[in-house]
Design an enzyme around this catalytic site. Structure first.
Site, mmCIF file in Angstrom:
data_model
loop_
_atom_site.group_PDB
_atom_site.id
_atom_site.type_symbol
_atom_site.label_atom_id
_atom_site.label_comp_id
_atom_site.label_asym_id
_atom_site.label_seq_id
_atom_site.Cartn_x
_atom_site.Cartn_y
_atom_site.Cartn_z
ATOM 1 N N ASN A 255 -9.339 -1.282 12.872
ATOM 2 C CA ASN A 255 -10.446 -1.590 12.480
ATOM 3 C C ASN A 255 -10.742 -2.550 11.232
ATOM 4 O O ASN A 255 -11.655 -2.581 10.796
ATOM 5 C CB ASN A 255 -10.927 -0.359 11.585
ATOM 6 C CG ASN A 255 -9.821 0.058 10.444
ATOM 7 O OD1 ASN A 255 -8.931 -0.588 10.042
ATOM 8 N ND2 ASN A 255 -10.204 1.201 9.462
ATOM 9 N N GLU B 278 -10.100 -0.599 3.624
ATOM 10 C CA GLU B 278 -10.731 -0.033 4.669
ATOM 11 C C GLU B 278 -11.861 -0.563 4.819
ATOM 12 O O GLU B 278 -12.575 -0.834 3.784
ATOM 13 C CB GLU B 278 -10.543 1.431 4.761
ATOM 14 C CG GLU B 278 -9.334 2.226 4.774
ATOM 15 C CD GLU B 278 -8.914 2.379 6.153
ATOM 16 O OE1 GLU B 278 -8.446 1.303 6.925
ATOM 17 O OE2 GLU B 278 -8.745 3.480 6.378
ATOM 18 N N ASP C 120 0.740 -1.131 0.054
ATOM 19 C CA ASP C 120 -0.010 0.051 -0.096
ATOM 20 C C ASP C 120 0.836 1.305 -0.218
ATOM 21 O O ASP C 120 2.114 1.186 0.024
ATOM 22 C CB ASP C 120 -1.160 -0.005 1.155
ATOM 23 C CG ASP C 120 -0.336 -0.429 2.693
ATOM 24 O OD1 ASP C 120 0.789 -0.303 2.573
ATOM 25 O OD2 ASP C 120 -1.273 -0.506 3.460
ATOM 26 N N HIS D 211 -8.566 -3.434 8.976
ATOM 27 C CA HIS D 211 -8.255 -3.154 7.511
ATOM 28 C C HIS D 211 -6.980 -4.046 7.497
ATOM 29 O O HIS D 211 -6.108 -4.448 8.234
ATOM 30 C CB HIS D 211 -7.950 -1.777 7.076
ATOM 31 C CG HIS D 211 -6.524 -1.187 7.882
ATOM 32 N ND1 HIS D 211 -6.521 0.182 8.039
ATOM 33 C CD2 HIS D 211 -5.444 -1.809 8.100
ATOM 34 C CE1 HIS D 211 -5.172 0.453 8.265
ATOM 35 N NE2 HIS D 211 -4.616 -0.485 8.680
HETATM 36 P P1 PGA Z 1 0.861 -1.613 12.967
HETATM 37 O O1 PGA Z 1 -0.087 -1.425 11.717
HETATM 38 O O2 PGA Z 1 1.666 -2.994 12.692
HETATM 39 O O3 PGA Z 1 1.624 -0.339 13.079
HETATM 40 O O4 PGA Z 1 0.058 -1.803 14.147
HETATM 41 C C1 PGA Z 1 -0.952 -2.450 11.197
HETATM 42 C C2 PGA Z 1 -2.107 -1.871 10.301
HETATM 43 O O5 PGA Z 1 -2.520 -0.720 10.557
HETATM 44 O O6 PGA Z 1 -2.195 -2.255 9.219
#
Ligand code: PGA
Length: 245
Positions: free
Chosen positions: A136, A143, A67, A138
């Site tokens: 959330n 999303e 992404d 994702h």
């Molecule tokens: P993080 O992010 O590894 O920094 O917790 C995960 C994400 O939001 O996909």
């Protein structure tokens, strides 16, 4: 879904790195879709140590960027592309020309996403997706709501994602509001998925991912339908969920 729980983050990271290394050793030309974010960073550092010690040769691996923020140049230090390069690609000695980006500054981002999906198909698909879990639900920047057949595309970030990425940007008001993401369909078609989850703040979303109703409103629940998903979690994230190992 196979859930493997380790007592702490470092042990979880070692186990995840060993799994990733064994997949690359079995298939040196593996095509991978690696997440940035804080969770996989220690696993990537462990892989880098294996590579430095001559225990892992990742030079033939092919990488597709998971992404990217819309509007960011590859060379911008804050881009997810630059983060992927410095945390994984460079330390493992993967040649730059084996990395396919999601171009945050494309003049036609929708067309760029279609080209990206076509490039994945031309490469024979993704062997291994290495994912983190958004608060959330994702995956990448798929999303909520995201359907399982969603292609790679431009998305609006939700307030939760803007909040959780705020610390990387020095404030939520600085987080770019849109992103490009590998679609749920790319993750659905990956031959193997590793989901890395750490910390008490991920406990409820991990439980929902594994046991909740499958719904576009929590994209990670789609992993319940995938035939080859391993979740590496630390005890803080897993809570009382039983480990399958
Ligand atoms: P993080 O992010 O590894 O920094 O917790 C995960 C994400 O939001 O996909």
């Amino acid at each position: 879904m196979n859930l493997i729980v380790h007592e702490n983050y470092d042990e979880m990271s070692v186990a995840a790195a060993e799994r990733i290394a064994s997949i690359i050793q079995e298939r040196p030309t593996a095509t991978i879709l690696p997440a940035t974010g804080s969770t996989p960073m220690t696993a990537y550092a462990d892989l880098s140590r294996m590579s430095d010690a001559g225990l892992l040769d990742a030079s033939q691996v092919r990488v597709f960027q998971l992404d990217e923020y819309l509007g960011l140049a590859e060379t911008d230090f804050r881009s997810l592309f630059a983060w992927t390069l410095r945390s994984l690609v460079a330390p493992l000695g993967i040649p730059r020309d084996r990395v396919r980006n999601l171009p945050g500054q494309a003049s036609d981002p929708d067309a760029a996403c279609r080209d990206y999906d076509a490039a994945i198909e031309a490469a024979g698909g993704i062997d291994l997706a290495i994912l983190g879990l958004g608060p959330n639900g994702h995956l990448g920047f798929n999303e909520p709501p995201s359907n399982l057949d969603a292609p790679s595309r431009v998305v609006e970030l939700t307030p939760e994602s803007i909040t959780s990425n705020g610390p990387y940007w020095g404030g939520t008001d600085r987080v770019p509001p849109q992103a490009l993401t590998a679609g749920m369909s790319v993750i659905r078609d990956a031959r193997a998925v590793l989901l890395l989850v750490s910390g008490e703040h991920k406990r409820s979303i991990l439980e929902r991912t594994i046991r909740g109703e499958v719904t576009p409103d929590c994209p990670s629940t789609w992993l319940q339908r995938h035939p080859n998903v391993t979740v590496f979690a630390d005890r803080a994230a897993a809570g009382y969920l039983p480990s399958d190992n």
